[in-house]
Design an enzyme around this catalytic site. Structure first.
Site, mmCIF file in Angstrom:
data_model
loop_
_atom_site.group_PDB
_atom_site.id
_atom_site.type_symbol
_atom_site.label_atom_id
_atom_site.label_comp_id
_atom_site.label_asym_id
_atom_site.label_seq_id
_atom_site.Cartn_x
_atom_site.Cartn_y
_atom_site.Cartn_z
ATOM 1 C CD GLU A 205 8.029 40.852 99.093
ATOM 2 O OE1 GLU A 205 8.541 41.925 98.718
ATOM 3 O OE2 GLU A 205 6.807 40.698 99.196
ATOM 4 C CE LYS B 118 17.923 28.070 102.250
ATOM 5 N NZ LYS B 118 19.194 28.574 102.784
ATOM 6 C CD GLU C 129 19.382 43.727 93.780
ATOM 7 O OE1 GLU C 129 19.563 42.522 93.540
ATOM 8 O OE2 GLU C 129 18.539 44.150 94.589
ATOM 9 C CB CYS D 223 15.632 44.618 98.458
ATOM 10 S SG CYS D 223 14.538 44.976 99.834
#
Ligand code: NAD
Length: 480
Positions: A252, A177, A387, A286
């Site tokens: 992750e 997905k 973040e 990331c």
């Protein structure tokens, strides 16, 4: 499979059981070009019935696939890599179109790396010993079963290759997905799989939102492992939803990586490399090094170096060869990043370059944000802790090396980072104390053989290298 009409890409099909089929749901999701804000595609928002069909098809295919000679599985991985190569121009165009990454950079990061990953796993599967002995015991490495791979939008094919490569190589079957935000290149990936005669059901593609499609996948008792890459918030939800079925979950997640420049470092090299890491893919990476930690007494020198490095980052259309920084992926992201910049200034950070205003040379329709550097950032402020996922570098200062280490570790995240010093032993010792999954010493290069994964809120488990493939396997010990 992709039909192009007046810049509109329409793909409402799902790839299940070796065939392109219509979704049982009539609902669709719009995909936008972040450089213009215009709708460019429509994809299916799959239903629960579609997901169950895909999982069933992966389950049916699992037994025979897991028993195939690993050399044959490796051949399929190579064929996928070759297929990506042969459709490279189209793939790079699609990724520049829906992610917004400048084309030149996309070719290396978004196409070259996925091809290398697939070939890497083909080599690994060929030489990996799926059986070892310990005295009289035979230990067999066995694939877990059906792998649900859920991926984000920022490096679509990289993340797909880093999951599908080791999953298929180990003998698992896959339901993928991809992110609904930037799904276009994934259809080409599935078309390539369709063209190489991979046994039906070994790979299945289902599109849709996380809430509707993703959650059915992670709660299904017929899925044996969920491999997720995305935000920490969604990772935690997936962890909870998966728990009742005791399936394996690898996560992750996000990051807020620090680049620590020690007093004896080559400042020019260190600052330039940190700026490049921070602004890669407009900061939507990331492992971006978003906190530059420098000696207080050399603040002016390092801040000036950072500002001059960022002047090379021309903001513009991803299809213009002079652009180094494309738009952010969505209007929501653009607003969020601009408001984080404003709050940081309000909290006392110095604006050294950039800011929350829109770039004047662009027409205002795209989701652009100026490359921004904030100086004298408080380590506990929102901008130092959250973040950002946009082109924003925070500069923090330290007086002692212990303070530099404390600032680096003052984060909920632990994904990547960097240490710079002319004394390599000192840099290595310092690096060993940073609570993170990976750390670059004096610009050490990212490699595919080594495990990549986060500590703390950056996740659990690993991708890439042998460790990345072992996540998809368990062991059966035969005694006597
Ligand atoms: P996201 O968490 O919003 O979405 C990721 C994927 O999860 C998408 O496919 C989405 O549809 C799906 N999803 C969303 N809600 C779900 C739910 N409730 N159940 C199941 N699936 C669900 O992340 P994003 O915005 O696509 O990506 C950006 C994030 O990904 C950043 O935080 C970034 O740091 C992280 N990321 C991490 C790595 C890594 O390797 N650690 C790599 C790339 C991106």
């Amino acid at each position: 499979m992709i039909i192009q009409t007046d810049m509109s890409l329409i793909n409402k099909k799902l790839y299940i059981g070796g065939r392109w089929i219509d979704s049982e749901s009539k609902a669709t999701i719009d995909v936008f070009n972040p450089a213009t804000g215009k709708k460019i595609a429509e994809i299916a928002n799959g239903s629960k019935a579609d997901v169950l069909k895909a999982v069933h098809s992966a389950r049916q295919a699992f037994g025979p696939w897991s028993e195939k000679d690993p050399v044959l599985r490796a051949q399929f991985l190579r064929k996928i890599a070759d297929g990506l190569q042969s459709r490279s121009e189209e793939i790079v165009d699609l990724i520049s179109l829906d992610v917004g990454m400048p084309r030149k950079m996309a070719k290396i990061m978004q196409l070259g790396l996925p091809i290398n990953i697939l070939n890497y796993y083909a080599d690994l599967v060929e030489k990996y010993s799926f059986e070892e002995s310990h005295g009289d015991a035979r230990v067999l490495s066995k694939p877990l079963g059906v792998a649900a791979c859920i991926t984000p939008w920022n490096y679509p094919l990289f993340q797909i290759a880093a999951k599908v490569g080791p999953a298929l190589g180990s003998g698992c079957t896959v339901v993928l997905k991809p992110s609904e935000v930037a799904p276009l290149a994934t259809f080409v990936f599935a078309e390539i799989i369709d063209s190489i005669n991979l046994p039906a059901g070994v790979f299945n593609l289902i599109t849709g939102t996380g809430e509707e499609v993703g959650e059915v996948l992670v709660t299904s008792a017929d899925v044996d492992i969920v491999s997720f890459t995305g935000s920490t918030q969604v990772g935690k939800r997936i962890n909870q939803l998966s728990a009742p079925t005791l399936k394996k979950v690898t996560l992750e997640l996000g990051g807020k990586s620090a680049s620590v420049v020690l007093k004896d470092a080559d400042y020019e090299k260190a600052v330039k490399a940190t700026v490049s890491s921070c602004f890669l893919n407009s900061g939507q990476t990331c492992l971006a090094q978003t906190r530059l930690i420098i000696p207080e007494e050399d603040y002016e020198i390092c801040a000036n170096l950072a500002v001059s490095a960022v002047k090379n980052f021309t903001v513009g259309d991803p299809f213009d060869d002079s652009s180094k920084l494309g738009p952010l992926v969505s209007k929501i992201q653009q607003s969020r990043v601009r408001s984080l910049i404003d709050s940081a200034i309000h909290e006392g950070a110095e604006l050294l370059i950039g800011g929350s205003h829109l770039p004047i040379n662009l027409d205002g329709a795209g989701y652009y944000v100026l490359p921004t550097i904030l100086g004298r950032v408080n380590p506990n402020s929102e901008i130092a802790q959250q973040e950002v996922f946009g082109p924003v570098l925070s500069i923090l200062t330290y007086k002692t090396e212990q303070e530099a280490l404390d600032i680096a570790n003052n984060s909920q995240y632990g994904l990547s980072g960097a240490v710079w010093s002319r004394d390599i032993k000192k840099a290595q010792k310092f690096a060993e104390k940073i609570e993170t999954g990976q750390i670059h010493i004096n610009g050490g290069k990212f490699i595919l053989d080594a495990p990549f994964g986060g500590w703390k809120n950056s996740g659990r488990g690993h991708e890439l290298g042998l460790h990345g493939m072992q996540e998809y396997m368990s062991y059966r010990t035969l005694l006597g």
